[in-house]
Design an enzyme around this catalytic site. Sequence first.
Site, short mmCIF file in Angstrom:
data_model
loop_
_atom_site.label_atom_id
_atom_site.label_comp_id
_atom_site.label_asym_id
_atom_site.label_seq_id
_atom_site.Cartn_x
_atom_site.Cartn_y
_atom_site.Cartn_z
N GLU A 160 28.36 -11.44 61.11
CA GLU A 160 29.77 -11.82 60.98
C GLU A 160 30.72 -10.93 61.79
O GLU A 160 31.69 -10.40 61.27
CB GLU A 160 30.17 -11.83 59.50
CG GLU A 160 29.31 -12.78 58.68
CD GLU A 160 29.61 -12.74 57.18
OE1 GLU A 160 30.53 -12.03 56.76
OE2 GLU A 160 28.88 -13.43 56.44
N ASN A 203 23.90 -13.22 63.12
CA ASN A 203 24.09 -14.17 62.02
C ASN A 203 25.58 -14.34 61.72
O ASN A 203 26.30 -13.35 61.65
CB ASN A 203 23.36 -13.61 60.79
CG ASN A 203 23.28 -14.57 59.62
OD1 ASN A 203 22.87 -15.72 59.80
ND2 ASN A 203 23.65 -14.13 58.43
N HIS A 239 27.20 -22.44 54.99
CA HIS A 239 27.80 -22.57 53.66
C HIS A 239 28.80 -23.73 53.74
O HIS A 239 29.83 -23.62 54.39
CB HIS A 239 28.56 -21.29 53.29
CG HIS A 239 27.67 -20.11 53.08
ND1 HIS A 239 26.80 -20.02 52.02
CD2 HIS A 239 27.52 -18.96 53.79
CE1 HIS A 239 26.15 -18.86 52.09
NE2 HIS A 239 26.56 -18.21 53.16
N GLU A 268 21.61 -19.33 55.35
CA GLU A 268 22.21 -19.15 54.02
C GLU A 268 22.68 -20.49 53.47
O GLU A 268 23.74 -20.59 52.85
CB GLU A 268 23.39 -18.16 54.08
CG GLU A 268 23.01 -16.81 54.65
CD GLU A 268 24.17 -15.81 54.69
OE1 GLU A 268 25.20 -16.03 54.01
OE2 GLU A 268 24.04 -14.80 55.40
N ASP A 270 23.88 -23.54 51.66
CA ASP A 270 24.24 -24.13 50.37
C ASP A 270 25.36 -25.13 50.60
O ASP A 270 26.15 -24.98 51.52
CB ASP A 270 24.56 -23.09 49.28
CG ASP A 270 25.69 -22.13 49.62
OD1 ASP A 270 26.36 -22.31 50.66
OD2 ASP A 270 25.92 -21.20 48.82
O1 9MR Z 1 25.52 -13.92 47.85
C1 9MR Z 1 26.05 -12.65 48.08
C2 9MR Z 1 26.85 -12.19 46.86
O2 9MR Z 1 25.98 -11.97 45.77
C3 9MR Z 1 27.62 -10.94 47.18
O3 9MR Z 1 28.47 -10.61 46.10
C4 9MR Z 1 28.41 -11.12 48.45
C5 9MR Z 1 29.15 -9.86 48.78
O4 9MR Z 1 29.80 -9.91 49.99
O5 9MR Z 1 27.55 -11.48 49.53
C6 9MR Z 1 26.95 -12.70 49.31
O6 9MR Z 1 26.17 -13.05 50.42
C7 9MR Z 1 26.86 -13.24 51.63
C8 9MR Z 1 25.91 -12.88 52.74
O7 9MR Z 1 25.42 -11.58 52.56
C9 9MR Z 1 26.60 -12.98 54.09
N1 9MR Z 1 27.18 -14.28 54.28
C10 9MR Z 1 28.03 -14.77 53.20
C11 9MR Z 1 27.27 -14.70 51.89
C12 9MR Z 1 28.09 -15.32 50.77
O8 9MR Z 1 29.25 -14.62 50.55
#
Ligand code: 9MR
Length: 451
Positions: A160, A203, A239, A268, A270
């Site tokens: 990101e 990513n 997402h 990722e 969903d």
């Molecule tokens: O799913 C993850 C969640 O449990 C955490 O609280 C969050 C913190 O930033 O990160 C989420 O996963 C993220 C991933 O690492 C990077 N892309 C976005 C995902 C969803 O927020």
Amino acid sequence: MPRSLPRRAAGAFASALLAATTLTALAHSATAADGTLGSAAAAKGRYFGTAVAANHLGESAYSGTLDREFNAVTPENEMKWDATESTRNTFTFGAADQIVSHAQGKGMKVRGHTLVWHSQLPSWVSGLGAGDLRTAMNNHITQVMQHYKGKIYAWDVVNEAFQDGSSGARRSSPFQDKLGNGFIEEAFRTARSVDPDAKLCYNDYNTDGVNAKSNAVYDMVKDFKARGVPIDCVGFQSHFNSASPVPSDYQANLQRFADLGVDVQITELDIEGSGTAQANNYANVVKACLAVTRCTGLTVWGITDKYSWRSSGTPLLFDSNYAQKPAYAAVLTTLGGTGGGDGGGGNGGDPAAACTIAYARTSDWNDGYNGEVTVTAGAAPITGWTVTLTFPSGQKVSALWNGSPTWNGDVATVRSTYNGNLAAGASTSFGFTVMKNGSSTAPTLGTCTAS
Ligand code: 9MR
């Protein structure tokens, strides 16, 4: 609340004094070729993974579903900087190790997530000056990758790093602001030197269609390839929800990156929603990956809606009771899987027989309850269904109707009787009465297989 058997308790009747056996039986209940997400994806030369949280691995339905359906995992939070190096040079790998050893024990691939990211970054990192930050970044990459060397299929080396919107600019972060654009390249070069066998990915999200952000990432990857900066893959987080739907040029976007000479992965996935709309969106994502030769696999961002990072949007393939949703059947069918039905591939391109199940407790009283399982056919008509259910030890099923059960310890395999013929999308149900014997826990739903 009724204390006697329901009046419709007729037909197939099972009385089973359930012996204490472990729930691991569930994990072995559906190993038919192509009958699970992982095996169906493997038959297409791809993996099908999920994000996993170490603290849920002890829940038998969670790990049972993981082990049955998936052949790749991504630690959801356990490999992030705040989890692995919250204090400078003190590395903590316990939770991530749990996931990696679980995956290794089951022959699953592991995606490493993530080495350099502006979020979940300890404050000591943000406080460093440029020189020190560069040292800390390279040290972090080196120590974490070294620890997992040989065990990781692909690393999200940088996550990101680009801004949303139309600017195509890099996102402001300690790395960007102090080290400039070159931090990304430096991270990839360091990563390659530590574990030359791991695939190195960039990513990001909102890069799933052709847009200003994905164009900026595209230009970076093109430049890296031209200059020999080591990059092997690009991850598309995917997402989606109504505000951010699956783009119509999703496949074209994956393809243009693949054409640069990198693998592409859905990392990722969903999709918020429910029912057929959600199922169709999932099917379209899977179709796009299958249509792009260098799309090597898909990872959904969690197993069950219960533990999703956006649980209220019910974005995953299994509901909060681990029942397979219509989206599950759609993904399995699109992967060419059979749901255990017709062996796949021999049906001239028609959708394969598949079914999904949902559970509800229809009544409850002091020492018993009635449960009902609704069986829904997937995109093709079916002529029969088989459902597995695991009851908590001690519970006794005193009646079961509208289905024919056979028992193996606590596991009931319930087959259709008169109600096996279902049109595409149509439903039927079977029910049962359970004597609690001290446990009111619901049965764990296993697979639905269709013929
Ligand atoms: O799913 C993850 C969640 O449990 C955490 O609280 C969050 C913190 O930033 O990160 C989420 O996963 C993220 C991933 O690492 C990077 N892309 C976005 C995902 C969803 O927020």
